[in-house]
Structures are given as C-alpha cells and as structure tokens.
Design a protein around this motif. Structure first.
Motif, short mmCIF file in Angstrom:
data_model
loop_
_atom_site.label_atom_id
_atom_site.label_comp_id
_atom_site.label_asym_id
_atom_site.label_seq_id
_atom_site.Cartn_x
_atom_site.Cartn_y
_atom_site.Cartn_z
N ARG A 530 0.83 -1.20 0.00
CA ARG A 530 0.00 0.00 0.00
C ARG A 530 0.87 1.26 0.00
O ARG A 530 0.53 2.25 -0.62
N HIS A 531 2.00 1.20 0.70
CA HIS A 531 2.86 2.37 0.82
C HIS A 531 3.90 2.48 -0.29
O HIS A 531 4.35 3.57 -0.61
N GLU A 532 4.31 1.35 -0.87
CA GLU A 532 5.47 1.38 -1.75
C GLU A 532 5.20 0.99 -3.20
O GLU A 532 6.06 1.19 -4.05
N THR A 533 4.05 0.42 -3.51
CA THR A 533 3.82 -0.13 -4.84
C THR A 533 2.91 0.79 -5.66
O THR A 533 1.76 1.05 -5.29
N GLN A 534 3.44 1.28 -6.77
CA GLN A 534 2.67 2.15 -7.65
C GLN A 534 1.57 1.33 -8.34
O GLN A 534 1.81 0.22 -8.81
N GLY A 535 0.37 1.86 -8.37
CA GLY A 535 -0.74 1.18 -9.00
C GLY A 535 -1.45 0.18 -8.10
O GLY A 535 -2.40 -0.46 -8.53
N TYR A 536 -0.96 0.10 -6.86
CA TYR A 536 -1.59 -0.81 -5.90
C TYR A 536 -2.79 -0.07 -5.30
O TYR A 536 -2.71 0.61 -4.29
N ASP A 537 -3.92 -0.21 -5.95
CA ASP A 537 -5.09 0.61 -5.65
C ASP A 537 -5.78 0.19 -4.35
O ASP A 537 -5.52 -0.88 -3.79
N SER A 538 -6.71 1.01 -3.91
CA SER A 538 -7.36 0.80 -2.62
C SER A 538 -8.22 -0.45 -2.57
O SER A 538 -8.54 -0.94 -1.49
N GLY A 539 -8.59 -0.98 -3.72
CA GLY A 539 -9.41 -2.18 -3.74
C GLY A 539 -8.63 -3.47 -3.77
O GLY A 539 -9.20 -4.55 -3.83
N ILE A 540 -7.30 -3.38 -3.71
CA ILE A 540 -6.45 -4.57 -3.79
C ILE A 540 -6.07 -5.03 -2.38
O ILE A 540 -5.84 -4.22 -1.49
N TYR A 541 -6.02 -6.34 -2.21
CA TYR A 541 -5.59 -6.91 -0.93
C TYR A 541 -4.70 -8.11 -1.21
O TYR A 541 -5.00 -8.93 -2.08
N ALA A 542 -3.57 -8.20 -0.48
CA ALA A 542 -2.60 -9.27 -0.72
C ALA A 542 -2.12 -9.88 0.58
O ALA A 542 -1.99 -9.19 1.59
N PHE A 543 -1.85 -11.17 0.54
CA PHE A 543 -1.29 -11.87 1.71
C PHE A 543 -0.57 -13.13 1.23
O PHE A 543 -0.72 -13.56 0.09
N LEU A 544 0.22 -13.70 2.13
CA LEU A 544 1.00 -14.89 1.83
C LEU A 544 0.52 -16.05 2.68
O LEU A 544 0.12 -15.87 3.83
N ARG A 545 0.61 -17.25 2.13
CA ARG A 545 0.36 -18.49 2.88
C ARG A 545 1.48 -19.47 2.52
O ARG A 545 1.85 -19.57 1.35
N TRP A 546 2.00 -20.20 3.50
CA TRP A 546 3.01 -21.19 3.15
C TRP A 546 3.11 -22.31 4.18
O TRP A 546 2.72 -22.17 5.33
N SER A 547 3.63 -23.43 3.68
CA SER A 547 3.92 -24.59 4.51
C SER A 547 5.32 -25.06 4.15
O SER A 547 6.07 -24.36 3.48
#
Length: 622
Positions: A530-547
């Motif tokens: 949200r703070h560093e990525t250009q074009g990362y708009d307010s409707g975008i949400y990201a997360f990671l999952r791993w095993s």
C-alpha cells in the motif's frame, strides 16, 4: 473514519512455489486434539428445497402448488456431483421434525396452529420432535426416519460426512415427543409451572398468565384455516425463544418458540457446577471426566441424549443454532460426551460475540464457530464500497490463536444471498470474496447450495424476505433447479456464465482441499505494498500463505470496473524464510492452466508484475 470508496470487479491471483518452514497454528494440545489437519468444505443445503423441481413459486403456495424436495432426491449422482465440487461435509438443514402447516394426523402427528408458525412450511428452528424428522421430506411420511437413515448411508457411500442441526436454545411452542426412546420424558413434562424458575424445569414460566398471540400479519396470508383464531392455548405462558418474558411477545420476537432453561436463573446467575480454572487447556476427555457424577440441570441431560441418539444413527456432526444463548458449561458437558463417542465429530456453533469466541472453543469444546461478525462482515462492507480491505489483516492477526476454529462463509440460510443486489450485486463480483474467504486461513469453508451457480434469492415466496432463499415457504430455487436439470444433476439448463461460475467454485474448492500451504502460515503484505507499490489501488488486498511444501501469494482486486496493473513486492525477510535466491522463477497458473508470469528476486526482494482483469482469479505455481 473510513473514506467511502468505489470498488470494481473482483479479481484474485494466487502464486505458488515450494519448500519452506513448517506450519504454526498457535493451538494448544487440547485445541489440536480433534480438529482437522486439512481443509474441510461444508456444503449447506436446505433439504426441503434441494430436490424440488416445481418452478411455480406462487407466493404462499402450498406443498401441492409449489412442490417440495425429498430425502430421495439426493441420489447417488447428486451426491457424487456435490463431492466432486470439492465438498467433504453436507449440512442437511431443516431435518428434525419442526412445526409446519400440513395435515399428517393420519400418521399420528397433530396439526400445528398457524398462529404460532412462521410461514406455511414452517421454521426449521421451531423443532416439534427431536427424535424424528420432517415428514414433508419423505416419500412415505410414515417411514420418514428410515428414509433419512438411508440418506445417511448414501452420503457416507459417496465419501461425504453428515451434519444436521441441533437447536438447543428453544423449541416449538407445541413440542410433542411422540418418538421418544424408552425412559425419555417430554420437555416440560415434570416442570413445576407455579414458579418462574426452578433449576430442573425445562422452561421458564410467567405464572398465572395466559399466552397471547402477538399482533402479526394475518396467519397464512389471511387464508381460512380452522385453527386460525388469533389464539393459542398455553397456560401458564412461557418465556419466548429469544428471551422475551412477556405473555404477549412482540411480533419481532421468536414467538413460535419457547426458551429452554439450562439452569441460568432469571437474574443471570448460574445454578450448576462451573468448570475449574485452567480447563481452557484441558482435553475433551478431561472435560468428560469432570462431568461424571455431577448433578446437572434436566435440560442438559435431555439435549445430550438427543445428540447421542443422532450420533448413533451415523450423523457425523452438528450445527448448533444460537449457541451463545446457552452457557458454555453445558457445551463442555455435551460436546465432550459426543467426542468420547466420536472423536472426529464436527461441532459447529453459531456465535456472534467475539468476546466469547475463546470461551466456546476452549471451555465449550466447540470445533468451529461462525466467522460472521469479523471476516464476513468486513468482506461484505468491502464489496459494497463501505470499507477498505486493509482491515482484513487486523482481523486475521487478531484471531491468530483461534483462526482455525472460525468457519468462513459468504452465504447461508440466514444471510442475504452473495449474488443478490443487496450484497455483491452479481455472482462475478462475489468471486474475489470467495477467494479470500477460502484461502486466508486454515479454517473450513462453507458454501450454501445455489451459491455456486449464482442464486440471488429474488423470489417472493410469501413469509420469507427478498434477497434470502426462504426457509419458511414451499418454493423453488431457480438457478439451482437449472443445475439439477430435472434430476440429472448435470447443469444441463445452466447458462454459460452459470456453468463458468460453478467451474470456478469447483476449481477453487478442490484446490483448497489439496493445498498444504492453506494449512500453514499467514503473513499480510498489504502494508508494504500500500505504501510502496505504484498502481496498488485501494481495492487490492494481498497476503501470503506457506507450509514446508508450498508457498502462496494471494492477490485480490475487489474492484469491478477496470483492469489493474502493478508490480507486487514480497519483502526480503519472506524471501529468506522461503529460501529463494536472486533469480527469475516461472509461475504457472494452476486454477485455469492458461497463463504464466515471472517472479523476480533481486537483492533479496521478490517482485512480480500482475495484470488483474475484472472478475479473474489465478493460482500460479513455481
């Protein structure tokens, strides 16, 4: 203050890779004791409606006019199609015999008074006899229990498990246990009705007062019926199911039901043994041992017997209606008894108070609770433009210790349909919500029949309200009926967009069942992007999952109008945990097998260019 936003067509991306550290679910030994170590998917089906082929949908239509589904409509083909959708459990909603308006006196069932029944087909949460099933659901109502037992067997043969409702807080005003096992007395049979409260009374009373029917709309929409007279004989009056202490409850009260007494005095104090300190970390076996020989209220014993009766019939789990209206000590008593008989029983509770979640999980020995107030409500606000998705991270982090126990859903019999104008608006707009709901935690996923083909709940069924598929009326479910295709269960009447939607659900749910990463760790990367990525708009949400065998990056665009382009960033500390060195990695789509993108790791930081078109979802694998 949250600024109102306009969010357009949802798109979701999942990137997959290999090799990392093992999962960390932050559960104590007692919590891990019986919960599943893989994703589970629950298919909730309103049993009365599933097999109904009648498309008349006349408001307030009768059984004969609008039709009704049967246990036998769940054929081997139907069950196999449900399993192939990516389902592990079927919750057959509305199975216990509840109050309804139809004459079954020929088989010994008394007629119910329309003045205290909601709708014509009746609420499944006004149970009339816990030891039998709804006669509407049987081809031969006299053999209804045998027909349901056959359905349990067919379901198991299909490789699926069975959940039914238990409604512990209230029962129908005219409860008649005509099928009680030997030595089981009816609710209220031994009550002292001269007092408001006594511990072993099954009900609360309003001494010296007659029950009065509330001022409601005309029963059965004004239709003539010999029992409709604005009266229902109940003396003394009982407390109503939602706790109303009025002899004449309000029209918005649960007036068709009476509240069950669990040993909670009218002032709220407890009239039963309480669990000792430290029992939040004890196993179900230790809970079971604690209750041995304890003197507990009569209602506790009655409901434990009911649950064990159905467990003996082969039922694999229960969904408990309004569980937080019943003390968690009772749940410890009953659930531990169920688990001793079936350690793998699936115990799901409707609880809406986040402050009580841990009590019902750790002290009440629930496996799963509804994640309605937090994840569901947040997703609904996001898609309706009332909230940013960023708060999903706070919700997930705040429930890190119990996240496995919080069942995720977007549609059920109580809520507005996901595809309705009052919720997402279209089935496609619901896709990104479904991706997040399914992949953000290790919890089970639940879908409601018809959701997978875009059912919007548009019918005016009579008593039921628009935007929800009615649970009170005889009605057809149009999108689902097109999939059912006259009993072929092959989707033969679906439109292409409906077929595509069901294919999306099938791909997503089946992926969730086999993904090790979805039972692993969670890490939000919303803040950095949200703070560093250009074009990362307010409707975008990201997360990671791993095993230890998979890595997932989930990226969702809740917007529904425009294609978005941006280069997502995965911080260096994650790259170190994932043991990914500098270089380029080809990520191939696993959801639709149509595309590939590049993940570039440079100076320890991962970046991938993502193009997200309206309503698209991807799963990419390294």
């Amino acid at each position: 203050m949250i600024k109102k936003i306009t969010i357009v067509a949802g798109i979701s991306v999942v990137l997959l890779a290999t090799a990392c550290k093992t999962k960390d679910l932050k559960m104590n030994a007692a919590q891990k004791e019986t919960v599943s170590n893989k994703k589970e998917v629950v298919y909730q089906v309103f049993t009365r409606l599933f097999g109904n082929k009648n498309t008349s949908n006349k408001p307030w239509g009768t059984f004969e006019e609008n039709g009704v589904g049967k246990f036998n409509d769940f054929t081997d083909t139907a069950l196999q199609e449900i399993k192939d959708l990516g389902v592990t459990y079927i919750w057959y909603t509305g199975v216990p015999h509840h109050a309804l308006i139809r004459d079954y006196t020929a088989i010994g069932i008394s007629n119910d008074d329309p003045d205290v029944v909601k709708g014509r087909a009746g609420s499944p949460y006004a149970v009339k006899d816990y030891y039998n099933v709804n006669p509407d659901l049987a081809v031969n109502p006299a053999n209804r229990l045998q027909e349901f037992e056959a359905l349990i067997a067919r379901t198991h043969q299909a490789g699926l498990k069975v959940i039914i409702d238990i409604v512990p807080n209230h029962i129908a005003r005219k409860y008649e246990g005509k099928n009680n096992p030997k030595n089981v007395t009816d609710f209220g049979a031994n009550d002292d009705v001269t007092v408001e409260y006594k511990r072993d009374n099954n009900f609360y009373y309003i001494p010296n007062k007659h029950f009065e029917v509330p001022d409601t709309e005309k029963a059965l929409n004004g239709e003539e019926n010999p029992l409709i007279d604005g009266k229902f004989e109940e003396y003394p009056a009982k407390w109503t199911g939602n706790g109303s202490r009025l002899a004449k409850p309000d029209r918005n009260d649960w007036y068709e039901t009476v509240k069950v007494n669990y040993g909670i005095r009218p002032d709220g104090s407890k009239d039963f043994p309480e669990l000792p300190a430290g029992f939040d970390t004890k196993s179900y076996k230790e809970h079971f041992d604690f209750w041995k020989g304890k003197d507990v209220p009569d209602s506790w014993k009655k409901f434990k017997d009911i649950a064990l009766y159905w467990t003996d019939k082969g039922v694999d789990g229960f969904r408990y209606d309004m569980a937080e209206m019943v003390p968690y000590e009772f749940w410890s008593y009953m659930n531990s008894a169920i688990k001793v008989k079936n350690p793998n029983a699936f115990l799901l509770a409707e609880v809406y108070n986040p402050n009580e979640y841990r009590n019902y999980i750790r002290l009440g020995k629930m496996d799963y609770l509804y994640d309605k107030v937090e994840t569901y409500d947040k997703l609904k606000d996001v898609i309706r433009g009332k909230s940013l998705p960023d708060g999903l991270s706070d919700i997930q982090n705040g429930m890190a210790d119990i996240e496995h126990h919080m069942l995720h859903f977007l549609d059920n019999h109580d809520e507005q349909r996901l595809a309705s104008p009052e919720f997402a608006g279209t089935p496609e707009k619901g896709k990104p919500l479904m991706v997040v709901s399914t992949t953000i935690s290790t919890s089970p996923t639940m879908i409601y029949f018809g959701q997978e083909v875009g059912e919007a709940g548009n019918e005016n069924a009579g008593f039921g309200t628009h935007s929800r598929t009615s649970i009170f009326d005889y009605v057809g479910v149009p999108n689902h009926q097109r999939w059912m295709n006259g009993g072929k269960f092959d989707g033969g009447q679906l439109s292409q967009s409906e077929k595509d939607l069901r294919d999306f659900y099938k791909r997503l749910l089946n992926f969730s069942l086999k993904s090790a990463a979805l039972m692993g760790k969670y890490q939000e990367i919303q803040t950095v992007n949200r703070h560093e990525t250009q074009g990362y708009d307010s409707g975008i949400y990201a997360f990671l999952r791993w095993s230890d065998t998979e890595k997932l990056l989930v990226v969702t665009n809740f917007s529904w109008l425009t294609t978005s382009n941006f280069e997502i960033k995965i911080p260096s500390y994650i790259m170190q945990k994932w043991n990914l060195k500098d270089g380029n990695y080809t990520l191939t789509d696993q959801l639709y097998h149509k595309s590939a993108i590049q993940l570039q790791v440079l100076n320890g930081v991962g970046k991938a260019h993502i193009t997200i078109a309206p309503s698209e979802s991807f799963i990419y694998q390294l």
